[in-house]
Design a protein around this motif. Structure first.
Motif, PDB file in Angstrom:
ATOM      1  N   LYS A 145       0.841  -1.201   0.000  1.00 53.55           N
ATOM      2  CA  LYS A 145       0.000   0.000   0.000  1.00 53.55           C
ATOM      3  C   LYS A 145       0.878   1.253   0.000  1.00 53.55           C
ATOM      4  CE  LYS A 145      -3.250   2.429   3.038  1.00 53.55           C
ATOM      5  NZ  LYS A 145      -4.015   2.348   4.316  1.00 53.55           N
ATOM      6  N   ASN A 146       1.961   1.229   0.768  1.00 53.40           N
ATOM      7  CA  ASN A 146       2.876   2.368   0.820  1.00 53.40           C
ATOM      8  C   ASN A 146       3.651   2.527  -0.483  1.00 53.40           C
ATOM      9  OD1 ASN A 146       2.057   2.830   3.455  1.00 53.40           O
ATOM     10  ND2 ASN A 146       3.767   1.703   4.364  1.00 53.40           N
ATOM     11  N   VAL A 147       3.966   1.404  -1.134  1.00 54.62           N
ATOM     12  CA  VAL A 147       4.624   1.466  -2.443  1.00 54.62           C
ATOM     13  C   VAL A 147       3.700   2.151  -3.453  1.00 54.62           C
ATOM     14  CG1 VAL A 147       5.471   0.095  -4.389  1.00 54.62           C
ATOM     15  CG2 VAL A 147       6.113  -0.534  -2.061  1.00 54.62           C
ATOM     16  N   PHE A 148       2.432   1.778  -3.442  1.00 55.96           N
ATOM     17  CA  PHE A 148       1.469   2.396  -4.360  1.00 55.96           C
ATOM     18  C   PHE A 148       1.325   3.890  -4.060  1.00 55.96           C
ATOM     19  CE2 PHE A 148      -0.857  -1.960  -4.330  1.00 55.96           C
ATOM     20  CZ  PHE A 148       0.123  -2.489  -5.155  1.00 55.96           C
ATOM     21  N   ALA A 149       1.330   4.241  -2.783  1.00 58.21           N
ATOM     22  CA  ALA A 149       1.205   5.645  -2.395  1.00 58.21           C
ATOM     23  C   ALA A 149       2.429   6.444  -2.863  1.00 58.21           C
ATOM     24  CB  ALA A 149       1.042   5.763  -0.879  1.00 58.21           C
ATOM     25  N   GLN A 150       3.601   5.820  -2.796  1.00 59.22           N
ATOM     26  CA  GLN A 150       4.811   6.487  -3.257  1.00 59.22           C
ATOM     27  C   GLN A 150       4.774   6.702  -4.767  1.00 59.22           C
ATOM     28  OE1 GLN A 150       7.412   7.740  -1.321  1.00 59.22           O
ATOM     29  NE2 GLN A 150       7.937   8.673  -3.289  1.00 59.22           N
ATOM     30  N   LEU A 151       4.263   5.707  -5.490  1.00 61.97           N
ATOM     31  CA  LEU A 151       4.118   5.860  -6.939  1.00 61.97           C
ATOM     32  C   LEU A 151       3.186   7.031  -7.265  1.00 61.97           C
ATOM     33  CD1 LEU A 151       3.809   2.091  -7.972  1.00 61.97           C
ATOM     34  CD2 LEU A 151       5.673   3.648  -8.582  1.00 61.97           C
ATOM     35  N   ALA A 152       2.150   7.195  -6.463  1.00 59.18           N
ATOM     36  CA  ALA A 152       1.236   8.321  -6.671  1.00 59.18           C
ATOM     37  C   ALA A 152       1.958   9.653  -6.488  1.00 59.18           C
ATOM     38  CB  ALA A 152       0.047   8.220  -5.713  1.00 59.18           C
ATOM     39  N   LYS A 153       2.892   9.701  -5.545  1.00 58.78           N
ATOM     40  CA  LYS A 153       3.679  10.920  -5.335  1.00 58.78           C
ATOM     41  C   LYS A 153       4.584  11.208  -6.525  1.00 58.78           C
ATOM     42  CE  LYS A 153       3.798  10.548  -0.277  1.00 58.78           C
ATOM     43  NZ  LYS A 153       4.663  10.372   0.927  1.00 58.78           N
ATOM     44  N   TRP A 154       4.926  10.163  -7.259  1.00 57.81           N
ATOM     45  CA  TRP A 154       5.735  10.327  -8.476  1.00 57.81           C
ATOM     46  C   TRP A 154       4.861  10.579  -9.703  1.00 57.81           C
ATOM     47  CZ3 TRP A 154       8.919   5.297  -7.281  1.00 57.81           C
ATOM     48  CH2 TRP A 154       9.807   5.558  -6.219  1.00 57.81           C
ATOM     49  N   ASN A 155       3.630  10.972  -9.471  1.00 59.72           N
ATOM     50  CA  ASN A 155       2.672  11.304 -10.539  1.00 59.72           C
ATOM     51  C   ASN A 155       2.213  10.091 -11.350  1.00 59.72           C
ATOM     52  OD1 ASN A 155       2.262  14.056 -10.089  1.00 59.72           O
ATOM     53  ND2 ASN A 155       4.077  14.633 -11.269  1.00 59.72           N
ATOM     54  N   PHE A 156       2.198   8.936 -10.723  1.00 62.36           N
ATOM     55  CA  PHE A 156       1.572   7.772 -11.337  1.00 62.36           C
ATOM     56  C   PHE A 156       0.078   7.801 -11.032  1.00 62.36           C
ATOM     57  CE2 PHE A 156       5.836   6.288 -11.736  1.00 62.36           C
ATOM     58  CZ  PHE A 156       5.834   5.273 -12.689  1.00 62.36           C
ATOM     59  N   ARG A 157      -0.725   7.550 -12.051  1.00 64.55           N
ATOM     60  CA  ARG A 157      -2.167   7.410 -11.880  1.00 64.55           C
ATOM     61  C   ARG A 157      -2.493   5.938 -12.103  1.00 64.55           C
ATOM     62  NH1 ARG A 157      -0.916  11.248  -9.864  1.00 64.55           N
ATOM     63  NH2 ARG A 157      -1.606  13.396 -10.176  1.00 64.55           N
ATOM     64  N   LEU A 158      -2.758   5.240 -11.011  1.00 63.38           N
ATOM     65  CA  LEU A 158      -2.887   3.788 -11.049  1.00 63.38           C
ATOM     66  C   LEU A 158      -4.308   3.344 -10.721  1.00 63.38           C
ATOM     67  CD1 LEU A 158       0.358   2.873  -9.051  1.00 63.38           C
ATOM     68  CD2 LEU A 158       0.078   2.852 -11.543  1.00 63.38           C
ATOM     69  N   ALA A 159      -4.673   2.218 -11.271  1.00 58.74           N
ATOM     70  CA  ALA A 159      -5.895   1.520 -10.891  1.00 58.74           C
ATOM     71  C   ALA A 159      -5.503   0.119 -10.449  1.00 58.74           C
ATOM     72  CB  ALA A 159      -6.870   1.446 -12.060  1.00 58.74           C
ATOM     73  N   ALA A 160      -6.148  -0.377  -9.404  1.00 56.08           N
ATOM     74  CA  ALA A 160      -5.919  -1.743  -8.951  1.00 56.08           C
ATOM     75  C   ALA A 160      -6.826  -2.680  -9.736  1.00 56.08           C
ATOM     76  CB  ALA A 160      -6.197  -1.861  -7.453  1.00 56.08           C
ATOM     77  N   VAL A 161      -6.221  -3.672 -10.359  1.00 53.32           N
ATOM     78  CA  VAL A 161      -6.975  -4.700 -11.076  1.00 53.32           C
ATOM     79  C   VAL A 161      -6.898  -5.969 -10.232  1.00 53.32           C
ATOM     80  CG1 VAL A 161      -7.149  -6.060 -13.187  1.00 53.32           C
ATOM     81  CG2 VAL A 161      -6.462  -3.655 -13.301  1.00 53.32           C
ATOM     82  N   HIS A 162      -8.015  -6.292  -9.589  1.00 53.19           N
ATOM     83  CA  HIS A 162      -8.057  -7.407  -8.639  1.00 53.19           C
ATOM     84  C   HIS A 162      -8.679  -8.619  -9.313  1.00 53.19           C
ATOM     85  CE1 HIS A 162      -9.703  -9.218  -4.653  1.00 53.19           C
ATOM     86  NE2 HIS A 162      -8.493  -9.657  -4.908  1.00 53.19           N
ATOM     87  N   LEU A 163      -7.864  -9.636  -9.574  1.00 52.85           N
ATOM     88  CA  LEU A 163      -8.330 -10.835 -10.255  1.00 52.85           C
ATOM     89  C   LEU A 163      -8.801 -11.888  -9.258  1.00 52.85           C
ATOM     90  CD1 LEU A 163      -6.710  -9.445 -12.578  1.00 52.85           C
ATOM     91  CD2 LEU A 163      -6.111 -11.727 -13.371  1.00 52.85           C
TER      92      LEU A 163
END
Length: 312
Positions: free
Chosen positions: A127-145
């Motif tokens: 979760k913290n890795v994803f939050a850090q990516l957001a700080k780097w201007n990544f716009r992510l969606a979680a794809v839950h299979l």
């Protein structure tokens, strides 16, 4: 991609999550191929330290930083504890990830993540890795299979709904839930309801009633009712069916994810997508819609009944 740099360009992508065996790596391979055919530059990032066989072209691999077998051997940890350690190690080495991703500016990113469910429901490292990516201007969606065979068992499907809801609340990303391996659903057994009942997560009281017909679950009716109430109160969980070999199914999933993370494609990609969808079916894609999957499933069940009658 410096931290907090508002002037840097946005990067879009998907974090592909889900339990072991749900088809995450196969999905990344199929989506990389599908997007490549419509002209989208795709970079696949393997964040699973236990992933040794990767059918896709992997641009960034966490194995260059840390691997699960090494952690288990050197720290005497089991698979679950080892995966948690690996994710905490990745969290502590953001600079390594930032440097690797910087080489692929302007690309669309697919992050192939580990399959340990606790990483998405309880633990904070990913979760913290994803939050850090957001700080780097990544716009992510979680794809839950989620494997579609859970639809054939009402008890397991309620469990999947609870896990999906917990994951959505914990990960805190725009979320697209996927029922994977739809091309195999007829092999799993008979569905109690039509396919759209499971994808749209319709009135779950029918599922509780169906469970109550089982002597084992009859004593747990009140518990199941409360679980269902929690799911319905949040009203967040729904599913998109996926057959990774069906180009129409892949298009529907891609567009759902593009809507979730805010990606907007250009005219050239739109034309390429139209050309791909109108082309004759190739050897790598078998064109069937979700409705066709349902019809195929029903026909399979009818044949099974006929064979049973003939045996009698």
């Amino acid at each position: 991609m410096s931290e907090g740099s508002k002037g840097s360009s946005l990067a879009f992508g998907q974090v592909v999550i889900g339990p072991p065996g749900s088809g995450k790596t196969t999905y990344c391979h199929g989506m990389q191929e599908f997007m490549g055919r419509i002209g989208r530059k795709v970079t696949v990032v393997n964040l699973d330290p236990a992933n040794e066989v990767m059918p896709y072209q992997c641009a960034v691999d966490i194995a260059e930083l840390i691997t699960l077998p090494d952690v288990m051997e050197n720290l005497k940890l089991g698979p679950n504890g080892g995966l948690i350690y690996c994710m905490e190690y990745l969290e502590a080495n953001f600079d390594w990830l930032q440097e690797k991703l910087a080489a692929f500016r302007g690309h669309y990113y697919l992050f192939d993540c580990p399959g340990q469910v606790e990483l998405y429901t309880h633990h904070d490292a990913l979760k913290n890795v994803f939050a850090q990516l957001a700080k780097w201007n990544f716009r992510l969606a979680a794809v839950h299979l989620v494997d579609s065979h859970y639809c054939t068992d009402p008890g397991k499907f309620i469990s999947v709904l609870c896990t999906s809801l917990s994951t959505m609340l914990h990960v805190e990303l725009p979320h697209v839930n996927i029922l994977s391996k739809m091309d195999l659903i007829e092999q799993y057994g008979k569905l109690a309801f039509n396919l759209d009942y499971y994808t749209e997560v319709l009135d779950l009281s029918y599922l509780v009633d169906h469970l109550a017909s089982d002597p084992f679950f009859r004593n747990y009716r009140r518990l199941n009712e409360k679980l269902v109430e929690v799911i319905e109160d949040y009203s967040l969980v729904s599913f998109v069916p996926l057959n990774v070999q069906d180009k129409e199914s892949m298009r529907q999933v891609m567009q759902a994810v593009d809507k979730a993370n805010g990606y907007s494609f250009g005219d050239q990609e739109h034309r390429s997508l139209e050309a791909l969808m109108s082309a004759a079916v190739g050897a790598d894609f078998h064109f069937t819609s979700t409705l066709a999957v349902q019809e195929k499933y029903v026909q399979s069940q009818d044949r099974a009944v006929e064979e049973e009658m003939m045996d009698l």
